[in-house]
Design a protein around this motif. Structure first.
Motif, PDB file in Angstrom:
ATOM      1  N   LEU A 471      -6.343  -0.380 -10.486  1.00  0.00           N
ATOM      2  CA  LEU A 471      -7.147  -0.459  -8.863  1.00  0.00           C
ATOM      3  C   LEU A 471      -8.131   0.473  -9.057  1.00  0.00           C
ATOM      4  N   PRO A 472      -8.981   0.060  -7.977  1.00  0.00           N
ATOM      5  CA  PRO A 472     -10.409   0.898  -8.010  1.00  0.00           C
ATOM      6  C   PRO A 472      -9.989   2.463  -7.411  1.00  0.00           C
ATOM      7  N   SER A 473     -10.954   3.220  -7.582  1.00  0.00           N
ATOM      8  CA  SER A 473     -10.959   4.792  -7.135  1.00  0.00           C
ATOM      9  C   SER A 473      -9.511   5.268  -7.954  1.00  0.00           C
ATOM     10  N   LEU A 474      -9.541   4.889  -9.149  1.00  0.00           N
ATOM     11  CA  LEU A 474      -8.661   5.470 -10.185  1.00  0.00           C
ATOM     12  C   LEU A 474      -6.994   5.320  -9.976  1.00  0.00           C
ATOM     13  N   LEU A 738     -17.251   7.319 -13.024  1.00  0.00           N
ATOM     14  CA  LEU A 738     -17.686   7.909 -11.947  1.00  0.00           C
ATOM     15  C   LEU A 738     -17.585   6.816 -10.906  1.00  0.00           C
ATOM     16  N   VAL A 739     -16.929   7.407  -9.959  1.00  0.00           N
ATOM     17  CA  VAL A 739     -16.485   6.483  -8.305  1.00  0.00           C
ATOM     18  C   VAL A 739     -17.472   6.985  -7.387  1.00  0.00           C
ATOM     19  N   CYS A 740     -18.074   6.161  -6.854  1.00  0.00           N
ATOM     20  CA  CYS A 740     -18.697   6.343  -5.645  1.00  0.00           C
ATOM     21  C   CYS A 740     -18.179   5.532  -4.523  1.00  0.00           C
ATOM     22  N   GLU A 741     -17.835   6.309  -3.169  1.00  0.00           N
ATOM     23  CA  GLU A 741     -16.999   5.718  -2.230  1.00  0.00           C
ATOM     24  C   GLU A 741     -18.053   6.188  -0.899  1.00  0.00           C
ATOM     25  N   VAL A 742     -18.214   4.996  -0.061  1.00  0.00           N
ATOM     26  CA  VAL A 742     -18.747   5.288   1.156  1.00  0.00           C
ATOM     27  C   VAL A 742     -17.758   4.830   2.399  1.00  0.00           C
ATOM     28  N   SER A 743     -17.467   5.489   3.344  1.00  0.00           N
ATOM     29  CA  SER A 743     -16.628   5.029   4.091  1.00  0.00           C
ATOM     30  C   SER A 743     -17.171   5.062   5.755  1.00  0.00           C
ATOM     31  N   ASP A 744     -16.859   4.003   6.273  1.00  0.00           N
ATOM     32  CA  ASP A 744     -17.307   4.122   7.739  1.00  0.00           C
ATOM     33  C   ASP A 744     -16.351   3.320   8.488  1.00  0.00           C
ATOM     34  N   PRO A 745     -16.683   3.314  10.088  1.00  0.00           N
ATOM     35  CA  PRO A 745     -15.322   2.851  10.997  1.00  0.00           C
ATOM     36  C   PRO A 745     -15.562   1.348  11.124  1.00  0.00           C
ATOM     37  N   SER A 746     -16.368   0.669  10.536  1.00  0.00           N
ATOM     38  CA  SER A 746     -16.436  -0.793  10.858  1.00  0.00           C
ATOM     39  C   SER A 746     -15.603  -1.632   9.784  1.00  0.00           C
ATOM     40  N   ASN A 747     -15.092  -2.667  10.584  1.00  0.00           N
ATOM     41  CA  ASN A 747     -14.421  -3.379   9.452  1.00  0.00           C
ATOM     42  C   ASN A 747     -15.229  -4.787   9.235  1.00  0.00           C
ATOM     43  N   THR A 748     -16.360  -4.674   9.448  1.00  0.00           N
ATOM     44  CA  THR A 748     -17.318  -5.700   9.011  1.00  0.00           C
ATOM     45  C   THR A 748     -17.245  -6.135   7.453  1.00  0.00           C
ATOM     46  N   GLN A 749     -16.989  -7.314   6.876  1.00  0.00           N
ATOM     47  CA  GLN A 749     -17.010  -7.559   5.570  1.00  0.00           C
ATOM     48  C   GLN A 749     -18.349  -7.456   5.005  1.00  0.00           C
ATOM     49  N   PRO A 750     -18.774  -6.555   3.837  1.00  0.00           N
ATOM     50  CA  PRO A 750     -19.949  -6.571   3.257  1.00  0.00           C
ATOM     51  C   PRO A 750     -19.982  -7.799   2.573  1.00  0.00           C
ATOM     52  N   ARG A 751     -21.494  -8.221   2.270  1.00  0.00           N
ATOM     53  CA  ARG A 751     -21.505  -9.659   1.771  1.00  0.00           C
ATOM     54  C   ARG A 751     -22.807  -9.496   0.964  1.00  0.00           C
ATOM     55  N   TRP A 775     -17.653  -3.229  -8.344  1.00  0.00           N
ATOM     56  CA  TRP A 775     -17.667  -2.785  -7.018  1.00  0.00           C
ATOM     57  C   TRP A 775     -16.879  -3.360  -6.088  1.00  0.00           C
ATOM     58  N   GLY A 776     -16.588  -2.964  -4.847  1.00  0.00           N
ATOM     59  CA  GLY A 776     -15.791  -3.608  -4.087  1.00  0.00           C
ATOM     60  C   GLY A 776     -15.520  -2.907  -2.490  1.00  0.00           C
ATOM     61  N   SER A 777     -14.438  -3.436  -1.872  1.00  0.00           N
ATOM     62  CA  SER A 777     -14.285  -2.876  -0.441  1.00  0.00           C
ATOM     63  C   SER A 777     -12.659  -2.974  -0.167  1.00  0.00           C
ATOM     64  N   ARG A 778     -12.263  -2.004   0.501  1.00  0.00           N
ATOM     65  CA  ARG A 778     -11.072  -2.062   0.911  1.00  0.00           C
ATOM     66  C   ARG A 778     -11.035  -1.573   2.488  1.00  0.00           C
ATOM     67  N   TYR A 779      -9.888  -2.016   3.147  1.00  0.00           N
ATOM     68  CA  TYR A 779      -9.991  -1.598   4.672  1.00  0.00           C
ATOM     69  C   TYR A 779      -8.763  -0.781   4.862  1.00  0.00           C
ATOM     70  N   SER A 780      -8.827  -0.007   6.018  1.00  0.00           N
ATOM     71  CA  SER A 780      -7.930   0.742   6.451  1.00  0.00           C
ATOM     72  C   SER A 780      -7.686   0.439   7.854  1.00  0.00           C
ATOM     73  N   ARG A 781      -6.789   1.310   8.673  1.00  0.00           N
ATOM     74  CA  ARG A 781      -6.708   1.293  10.037  1.00  0.00           C
ATOM     75  C   ARG A 781      -7.698   1.981  10.739  1.00  0.00           C
ATOM     76  N   TRP A 787     -16.638   0.985  -2.487  1.00  0.00           N
ATOM     77  CA  TRP A 787     -16.731   1.695  -3.783  1.00  0.00           C
ATOM     78  C   TRP A 787     -17.556   1.051  -4.822  1.00  0.00           C
ATOM     79  N   ALA A 788     -17.894   2.006  -5.561  1.00  0.00           N
ATOM     80  CA  ALA A 788     -18.691   1.421  -7.059  1.00  0.00           C
ATOM     81  C   ALA A 788     -18.159   2.378  -8.151  1.00  0.00           C
ATOM     82  N   GLU A 789     -18.199   1.833  -9.137  1.00  0.00           N
ATOM     83  CA  GLU A 789     -17.735   2.431 -10.625  1.00  0.00           C
ATOM     84  C   GLU A 789     -18.834   2.273 -11.494  1.00  0.00           C
ATOM     85  N   GLN A 790     -19.038   3.513 -12.296  1.00  0.00           N
ATOM     86  CA  GLN A 790     -20.147   3.501 -13.267  1.00  0.00           C
ATOM     87  C   GLN A 790     -19.391   4.009 -14.449  1.00  0.00           C
ATOM     88  N   ALA A 791     -19.795   3.686 -15.450  1.00  0.00           N
ATOM     89  CA  ALA A 791     -19.414   4.270 -16.908  1.00  0.00           C
ATOM     90  C   ALA A 791     -20.194   5.859 -16.827  1.00  0.00           C
TER      91      ALA A 791
END
Length: 807
Positions: A471-474, A738-751, A775-781, A787-791
């Motif tokens: 799964l993403p983020s190792l 290399l995993v790059c993650e950016v988190s925010d408080p919104s539940n809006t689906q990026p498109r 790359w992709g996105s996941r949701y929490s409470r 997130w995005a992964e690079q070799a």
């Protein structure tokens, strides 16, 4: 009296005697006579004998007259002193050299009984099909009519003792039984006695013995009478029926081809012969149909089962598991291939193969008789069964050949059923294995080893599976499941569920939420099934999610056994989790358990076949598994060795249910390989995030991908500032990627969308997709994470893309 024999009227015993002269006057009187009539000698002597008659002189008497007119023998009634009449049988003889006559008399009832006894005895000794022996109190033979001819031997032979022809142990047992009859008076009825003796070469007879005690007038033992009846044919028929019943019970209980063949020879030996063997066509052993060919030149057979009466298979003969040599096109072989049972003697055996080395390899050394029957099933010849008798054995007769054919026919159907099962089981297992992932995986999150053992002993595969999902983020997900039912239907259902789990895992759902969606899918599958099969659609599943950065494991179960965890310090314990209902039940929530794992901990995920013993006690099985994992789990010990230790003993006793075992050794991402920051929702945070990223990549020695990473961070942080608000989290994880993650408080689906040439924006996620491997996105409470992964290291695409970006 009708049928009376005057000559045999009297027998030895207590007999009254009297002597009278020619005038009929009694001159002497015995004590037995006094006891019989109650008159002492003084009352009778000197009186006419006619005074003792109870009947009138002119009444007829049952007697025979001598030449001189005196009655020679007969019956009459004498007057007792008390006045009553006594019926007697008498005999009168003239004393040689004297004019006096001797009269002997005994009660008529006693003489009748003696007459009947003598008649019965004469009749018994005159029997040709029944042997009679008369023995005294020492069991010494007094009289017998048993001869070798009575026992099937040559005619005209002299009388024989049973000990001369019976087996020594049986003769001793028979003598002991006769002694018990003599001592206790309890008769012996229907005792079977085997007769096998050098006096009767090639003969085996079974006799039925009956014995009773003889007693004298005082009730004391006087000897033993034995009646012997030849029941060889009846016993033979019973033995054949018993053998057929035994064959139907013992053959076919296994769906293993070789085991079925072994059951066949075990039934035949020693019941029908001294040695037996089965040879099957090689395709049959593999589960395929053999070719229908005639002759021996093209046969490819293998000896798969042997049996010996003494438990030892001769070393010179073809051994179990060895390939049979090519055989010439003999008439006997062609007859067997046409479905006949052949029986040959020693003379024919020596010349039937033509080549000495074939005789030595295929024919027992001391075989005198050989019988071979084909194993035909559904019009196809699967192999042959052979049986031999040594020099002491009788030849196979027609009945035995027919019996062998019947048993071979039944066994052939069982072999064919086992062959068909082997083919279908092999196909199902192959499909099952194709649907399972690689047995060994290596990821930054864990090292895994999976083992699948199909059910044995005739049980079908039951749709057990395991899976390892990156799964993403190792992170990694570990799955073990068990479908209800068996066979290809269960395998197909397993494949659908495994695909569904993979799809749901890509959505990065929580463990309990993933099982809820999977439960809905199983309910739909049940609804699609035929009404009579809806109750059989279901499964259990265990879903485990592991984060190597947080070193945390989350587990949820849908009716599945809980995993066992060992920190590799000599201890192990089941995870404290209450499993939810199996998949397909619906309407019930699933609970999760979270545990922190030390680096190098080992998780054992399994299906219930591993802990379900013969007694069905899964609690005891779980304790055994926990103890074994604690004993064998050591730091650095390969997982495959631990797996073999946990499955030890299954090769000797194939499991009745499928077993899927997944061993996981967890890994952690070092703290120095993780960097995270938090920024406010301010446009200036974009520049700060880029600076922090560039500095951290330089510290990690990743300057070659700094440019593309800055672009990814810029686009993701910009979108968060513009559309989501703060706080904004940024995390970099450096491992094999290399995993790059950016988190925010919104539940809006990026498109992701394609911007037109005149659009001023809309290219952010497009750039992220182009610069990352995925790359992709996941949701929490508390919001979402993109997130995005690079070799690690500059790839050709990255270099090409960076050259196109204006500075």
């Amino acid at each position: 009296m009708n049928g009376f024999d005057p000559a045999g009227a009297l027998a030895l015993g207590a007999v009254a005697a009297a002597v009278f002269d020619e005038a009929g006057t009694v001159v002497r009187w015995s004590q037995a006579a006094a006891d019989l009539l109650g008159h002492p000698a003084g009352h009778v002597c000197g009186r006419p004998v006619g005074d003792l008659l109870a009947d009138a002189p002119d009444e007829p008497h049952h007697c025979a007259l001598a030449a001189d007119g005196f009655p020679a023998a007969g019956r009459t009634r004498l007057r007792h002193r008390s006045g009553r009449a006594v019926d007697v049988a008498f005999r009168i003889v003239r004393l040689e050299g004297s004019s006096e006559l001797l009269a002997l008399a005994a009660p008529a009832a006693d003489t009748t009984e003696r007459e009947q006894g003598l008649s019965l005895l004469r009749a018994l000794f005159a029997q040709a099909r029944m042997g009679v022996t008369l023995r005294d109190t020492d069991l010494a033979l007094v009289r017998t009519n048993i001869t070798l001819e009575t026992l099937g031997g040559p005619p005209g032979a002299a009388d024989v003792e049973m000990r001369e022809v019976a087996d020594a142990r049986n003769a001793e047992a028979a003598e002991a039984a006769l002694r018990r009859v003599l001592e206790t008076g309890t008769p012996l009825i229907g005792e079977a006695q085997d007769v096998r003796s050098p006096l009767l070469p090639g003969r085996h007879r079974t006799l039925s013995l009956a014995a009773f005690r003889l007693e004298d007038a005082r009730g004391e033992p006087a000897g033993v009478v034995t009646l012997v009846t030849d029941i060889s044919e009846q016993q033979r028929t019973r033995d054949h029926l018993d053998l057929l019943r035994d064959a139907s019970t013992r053959i076919g209980g296994s769906l293993d081809v070789v085991r079925t063949a072994q059951d066949l020879v075990d039934v035949l030996v020693p019941a029908l012969g001294d040695l037996a063997w089965v040879e099957l066509a090689d395709p049959v052993i593999e589960g395929d149909e053999p070719a229908n060919v005639l002759g021996g030149a093209w046969l490819s057979w293998r000896r798969v089962a042997v049996a010996s009466a003494d438990g030892t298979w001769p070393s010179r003969l073809l051994q179990k598991g060895a390939a049979a040599p090519r055989q010439p096109d003999m008439p006997t072989l062609l007859a067997v291939q046409r479905g006949d049972v052949i029986v040959v003697d020693s003379e024919t055996i020596s010349g039937m193969f033509g080549e000495p080395h074939l005789v030595e390899l295929l024919v027992p050394e001391n075989a005198r008789w050989l019988a071979v029957a084909p194993l035909f099933a559904r019009g196809t010849m699967l192999g042959v069964v052979g049986i031999s008798r040594n020099e002491q054995g009788q030849p196979f007769d027609e009945d035995e050949a027919d019996l062998l054919k019947k048993i071979a026919s039944r066994a052939a159907l069982s072999v064919d059923n086992a062959r068909r099962y082997t083919r279908e089981h092999r196909a199902a297992v192959a499909l099952q294995r194709r649907l399972l992932p690689r047995a060994t995986t290596e990821t930054p999150a864990a090292e895994t080893v999976g083992v699948y053992r199909p059910a044995g002993g005739g049980a079908e595969i039951s749709g057990d599976w395991f899976d390892v999902l990156s799964l993403p983020s190792l992170r990694a997900a570990f799955v073990v499941g068990d479908v209800i039912g068996h066979g290809l239907h269960a395998t197909a259902t397993m494949g659908r569920l495994r695909t569904a789990v993979q799809t749901l895992a890509d959505l990065e759902l929580d463990c309990d939420e993933l099982l809820t969606h999977l439960d809905d899918l199983v309910q739909r599958l049940a609804g699609e099934a035929a009404p009579e099969n809806r109750d059989t659609v279901g499964a259990t599943c265990l879903y485990t999610l592991y984060d190597p950065v947080a070193r945390r494991c989350t587990v949820a179960s849908a009716g599945h056994p809980v995993p066992v965890v060992s920190p590799c310090d000599g201890t192990a314990r089941p995870v404290d989790l209450s499993p939810g209902p199996p998949l397909g039940v619906g309407g019930m929530p699933f609970e999760t358990a979270t545990l922190d794992l030390a680096p190098g901990s080992v998780l054992a995920l399994y299906t219930d076949g591993l802990i379900k013993g013969d007694d069905g006690d899964t609690d005891a099985g779980l304790r055994r598994l926990t103890d074994r994992l604690a004993a064998h789990c050591r730091p650095g010990r390969p997982l495959d060795e631990i797996g073999r230790a946990l499955l030890a003993g299954l090769d000797d006793h194939p499991p009745r249910d499928d077993i899927a075992l997944l061993l996981v050794r967890t890994r952690v991402v070092p703290a120095e390989s993780v960097a995270d920051w938090e920024f406010p929702a301010d446009p200036a945070s974009v520049s700060d995030a880029r600076v922090a990223t560039t500095r951290q990549l330089a510290a990690w020695g990743l300057d070659d991908i700094a440019f593309s990473t800055e672009l990814i961070v810029s686009e993701l942080v910009t979108n968060a500032v513009r559309y989501a608000g703060g706080p904004i989290g940024l995390r970099l994880i450096h491992e094999d990627v290399l995993v790059c993650e950016v988190s925010d408080p919104s539940n809006t689906q990026p498109r992701l969308r394609r911007a037109h040439t005149t659009d001023e924006g809309g290219r952010g996620l497009f750039l992220v997709a182009q610069l990352s491997t995925r790359w992709g996105s996941r949701y929490s409470r508390r919001g979402k994470t993109i997130w995005a992964e690079q070799a690690v290291g500059p790839g050709p695409d990255q270099l090409m893309f960076s050259s196109m970006i204006p500075m």
